[in-house]
Design an enzyme around this catalytic site. Structure first.
Site, PDB file in Angstrom:
ATOM      1  N   TYR A 150       0.858  -1.185   0.000  1.00 22.12           N
ATOM      2  CA  TYR A 150       0.000   0.000   0.000  1.00 22.12           C
ATOM      3  C   TYR A 150       0.891   1.232   0.000  1.00 22.12           C
ATOM      4  O   TYR A 150       1.864   1.288   0.779  1.00 22.12           O
ATOM      5  CB  TYR A 150      -0.905   0.010   1.237  1.00 22.12           C
ATOM      6  CG  TYR A 150      -1.735   1.260   1.418  1.00 22.12           C
ATOM      7  CD1 TYR A 150      -1.459   2.152   2.454  1.00 22.12           C
ATOM      8  CD2 TYR A 150      -2.793   1.556   0.561  1.00 22.12           C
ATOM      9  CE1 TYR A 150      -2.220   3.303   2.629  1.00 22.12           C
ATOM     10  CE2 TYR A 150      -3.564   2.708   0.730  1.00 22.12           C
ATOM     11  CZ  TYR A 150      -3.270   3.584   1.768  1.00 22.12           C
ATOM     12  OH  TYR A 150      -4.022   4.716   1.936  1.00 22.12           O
ATOM     13  N   ASP A 245       9.312   2.731  -1.002  1.00 17.33           N
ATOM     14  CA  ASP A 245       8.331   3.438  -0.164  1.00 17.33           C
ATOM     15  C   ASP A 245       8.642   3.084   1.289  1.00 17.33           C
ATOM     16  O   ASP A 245       8.251   2.030   1.784  1.00 17.33           O
ATOM     17  CB  ASP A 245       6.914   3.015  -0.549  1.00 17.33           C
ATOM     18  CG  ASP A 245       5.877   3.655   0.367  1.00 17.33           C
ATOM     19  OD1 ASP A 245       4.664   3.475   0.105  1.00 17.33           O
ATOM     20  OD2 ASP A 245       6.277   4.321   1.345  1.00 17.33           O
ATOM     21  N   LYS A 273       5.352   9.731   8.510  1.00 18.56           N
ATOM     22  CA  LYS A 273       5.170   9.236   9.882  1.00 18.56           C
ATOM     23  C   LYS A 273       6.260   9.710  10.858  1.00 18.56           C
ATOM     24  O   LYS A 273       6.171  10.815  11.399  1.00 18.56           O
ATOM     25  CB  LYS A 273       5.062   7.713   9.860  1.00 18.56           C
ATOM     26  CG  LYS A 273       3.827   7.233   9.035  1.00 18.56           C
ATOM     27  CD  LYS A 273       3.694   5.746   8.989  1.00 18.56           C
ATOM     28  CE  LYS A 273       2.675   5.286   7.967  1.00 18.56           C
ATOM     29  NZ  LYS A 273       1.293   5.266   8.475  1.00 18.56           N
TER      30      LYS A 273
HETATM   31  P1  KE4 Z   1      -0.505   8.636   4.458  1.00 18.04           P
HETATM   32  O1  KE4 Z   1      -1.064   9.310   3.207  1.00 18.04           O
HETATM   33  O2  KE4 Z   1      -1.556   7.845   5.215  1.00 18.04           O
HETATM   34  O3  KE4 Z   1       0.278   9.599   5.341  1.00 18.04           O
HETATM   35  O4  KE4 Z   1       0.583   7.558   3.975  1.00 18.04           O
HETATM   36  C1  KE4 Z   1       0.217   6.599   3.023  1.00 18.04           C
HETATM   37  C2  KE4 Z   1       1.183   5.437   3.120  1.00 18.04           C
HETATM   38  C3  KE4 Z   1       2.161   5.305   2.150  1.00 18.04           C
HETATM   39  N1  KE4 Z   1       3.053   4.276   2.186  1.00 18.04           N
HETATM   40  C4  KE4 Z   1       3.008   3.366   3.191  1.00 18.04           C
HETATM   41  C5  KE4 Z   1       4.005   2.254   3.204  1.00 18.04           C
HETATM   42  C6  KE4 Z   1       2.022   3.463   4.211  1.00 18.04           C
HETATM   43  O5  KE4 Z   1       1.989   2.528   5.192  1.00 18.04           O
HETATM   44  C7  KE4 Z   1       1.092   4.513   4.180  1.00 18.04           C
HETATM   45  C8  KE4 Z   1      -0.007   4.659   5.219  1.00 18.04           C
HETATM   46  N2  KE4 Z   1      -0.089   3.619   6.185  1.00 18.04           N
HETATM   47  C9  KE4 Z   1      -1.406   3.395   6.777  1.00 18.04           C
HETATM   48  C10 KE4 Z   1      -1.256   2.241   7.777  1.00 18.04           C
HETATM   49  N3  KE4 Z   1      -1.332   0.979   7.144  1.00 18.04           N
HETATM   50  C11 KE4 Z   1      -1.975   4.621   7.397  1.00 18.04           C
HETATM   51  C12 KE4 Z   1      -3.187   4.386   8.264  1.00 18.04           C
HETATM   52  C13 KE4 Z   1      -4.464   4.869   7.603  1.00 18.04           C
HETATM   53  O6  KE4 Z   1      -4.605   4.723   6.364  1.00 18.04           O
HETATM   54  O7  KE4 Z   1      -5.322   5.400   8.351  1.00 18.04           O
END
Ligand code: KE4
Length: 433
Positions: A150, A245, A273
């Site tokens: 993801y 990523d 993060k």
């Molecule tokens: P954000 O747009 O949520 O800041 O990041 C997206 C993203 C991109 N790449 C990786 C590897 C990620 O894990 C994420 C976001 N992770 C999720 C948790 N599995 C965020 C939690 C959520 O979607 O509420």
């Protein structure tokens, strides 16, 4: 309703009913709705260290840490004080400021592959921008991603495997045009033959290959020996931009994330993060010859009102300085090893098939005895057992991710006592099955 620490809250159940009238599904991000485990989410009142407290007066040891940022534990005073001081000088400028340069210095000195970096406000923005940049740099359109990885919710990356692994991807969400998905090829993780076939079928057309080097959005999957190096070689040979990523793993698994552990230099990397200390942040960076294609220097447009925001920068910088202190990453790994040993002992004694994948302070428990190598193997786990244990642990004051497709996080605030309390709760939960 004014928000104050001592305000009288309604119950989580009541607040969730109101939330659902005003916010789709009652949440601002889907995973928070507990759909993967059933039932209703609790509403948090406050968080400190390894613990969170809900508005119903219950408290939990937290193994999510707001999905990764809270690596020091919640509300570390060092970060709070730094944000408080910085806020007195302004909340946002939209003008170059010293903190952005300090963050760029820190990221480029900690991550050798990153010669230049640009801040964004989320991980989604970071990966979306990196994909556009790779397409602009190579003048190619196709990208490769892996099933189970993801990368946030931009259209090019909300794509599932097509009918045939090497054909066009299919939209993984309503609203993603088929024409967009068609530019994304989705392959099984750890599958060298599929990668080789894709590069020969789409010879000279693949702009980028993006992956979570340690996929952590289908639980925690680890690359088979040599797979990452294989990807580095085949992308270099084909003039394809290799994008790691590391939004989750960056600065979490070490100062240089997975690329430091594996000694691999991707062309671009994405972060988020941890480098925001809990405030909205993302970043992407890498080879200067690629990054210089970005506006205002080059033809690839990318922008953001709050990118490099002083509060997010100072929160992230403070957090990184704390992680730079001797032994921080070793401590995270030790507490992770203590948790893993205890969990495996309990599940083995009960004869419950399981795989416990862990790297440092990131971990995932799969209720299966299948080797976890890709999304299909993750799907062999006993989801019903996961759901039962999720609620049994929550009832005993332990908050693990409300989905078998998420990864758990430890922080520097988690103590051996916290782990002992957690293991006791697991023992009781397993006995009650
Ligand atoms: P954000 O747009 O949520 O800041 O990041 C997206 C993203 C991109 N790449 C990786 C590897 C990620 O894990 C994420 C976001 N992770 C999720 C948790 N599995 C965020 C939690 C959520 O979607 O509420």
């Amino acid at each position: 309703m004014s928000i104050s620490p001592d305000m009288r809250y309604p119950t989580s159940h009541k607040l969730f009913q109101t939330a659902k009238e005003l916010i789709p599904g009652g949440v601002n991000s889907p995973v928070r709705a507990f759909r993967n485990v059933g039932g209703e989410p609790f509403f948090v009142r406050r968080a400190k260290g390894a613990r969170i407290e809900d508005i119903d007066g219950k408290s939990y040891i937290d193994y999510i840490g707001t999905w990764g940022p809270a690596i020091l534990g919640h509300a570390p005073m060092s970060v709070i004080n730094a944000v408080h001081e910085a806020a007195k000088n302004g909340l946002s400028f939209g003008i170059p400021n010293v903190l952005e340069v300090e963050m760029a210095k820190m990221v480029t000195s900690w991550v050798p592959s990153v010669q230049k970096v640009r801040m964004t406000n989320s991980g989604t923005e970071a990966t979306m921008s990196a994909i556009r940049l790779a397409r602009g740099f190579t003048k190619r359109d196709k990208i490769i991603k892996f099933d189970g990885c993801y990368h946030g919710h931009s259209d090019s990356l909300l794509v599932a495997a097509g009918s045939g692994a090497l054909t066009h991807g299919e939209p993984d969400s309503a609203g993603v045009p088929k024409s967009f998905a068609a530019e994304t090829i989705v392959l099984p993780f750890n599958d060298r033959a599929a990668v080789e076939a894709a590069f020969s079928q789409w010879d000279g057309q693949i702009a980028a290959l993006i992956l979570e080097p340690y996929p952590a959005n289908a639980g925690l999957i680890l690359p088979q020996v040599g797979f990452l190096q294989f990807l580095r070689e085949i992308t270099a040979k084909n003039g394809t931009v290799l994008i790691f990523d590391e939004v989750m793993t960056g600065f979490r698994l070490g100062k240089a994330g997975v690329q430091g552990l594996e000694n691999i230099m991707p062309d671009l990397s994405c972060f988020g993060k941890v480098i925001g200390g809990g405030l909205p942040v993302g970043a992407f960076g890498g080879r200067a010859d690629i990054m210089d294609y970005l506006a205002p220097l080059g033809p690839v447009y990318q922008a953001g009102t709050l990118s490099g925001n002083p509060l997010a920068m100072v929160a992230g910088l403070t957090q990184l300085h704390e992680l730079d202190k001797a032994g921080a990453y070793e401590t995270l790994d030790q507490i992770g090893a203590y948790l893993q040993a205890g969990v495996e002992k309990i599940l083995s004694a009960k004869g419950i098939p399981h795989r416990f994948n862990r790297v440092g302070s990131m971990f995932c428990m799969f209720f299966t005895d299948a080797e976890i190598i890709n999304l299909d193997s993750v799907k062999t786990q006993d989801m019903e057992l996961f759901r039962k244990l999720f609620w049994a642990m929550l009832d005993r004051g332990i908050y693990i991710a409300p989905s078998p497709y998420e990864t758990g996080f430890l922080s520097l605030a988690h103590t051996h006592d916290d782990i002992d309390v957690t293991l006791d709760a697991l023992e009781k939960s397993v006995a009650a099955l």
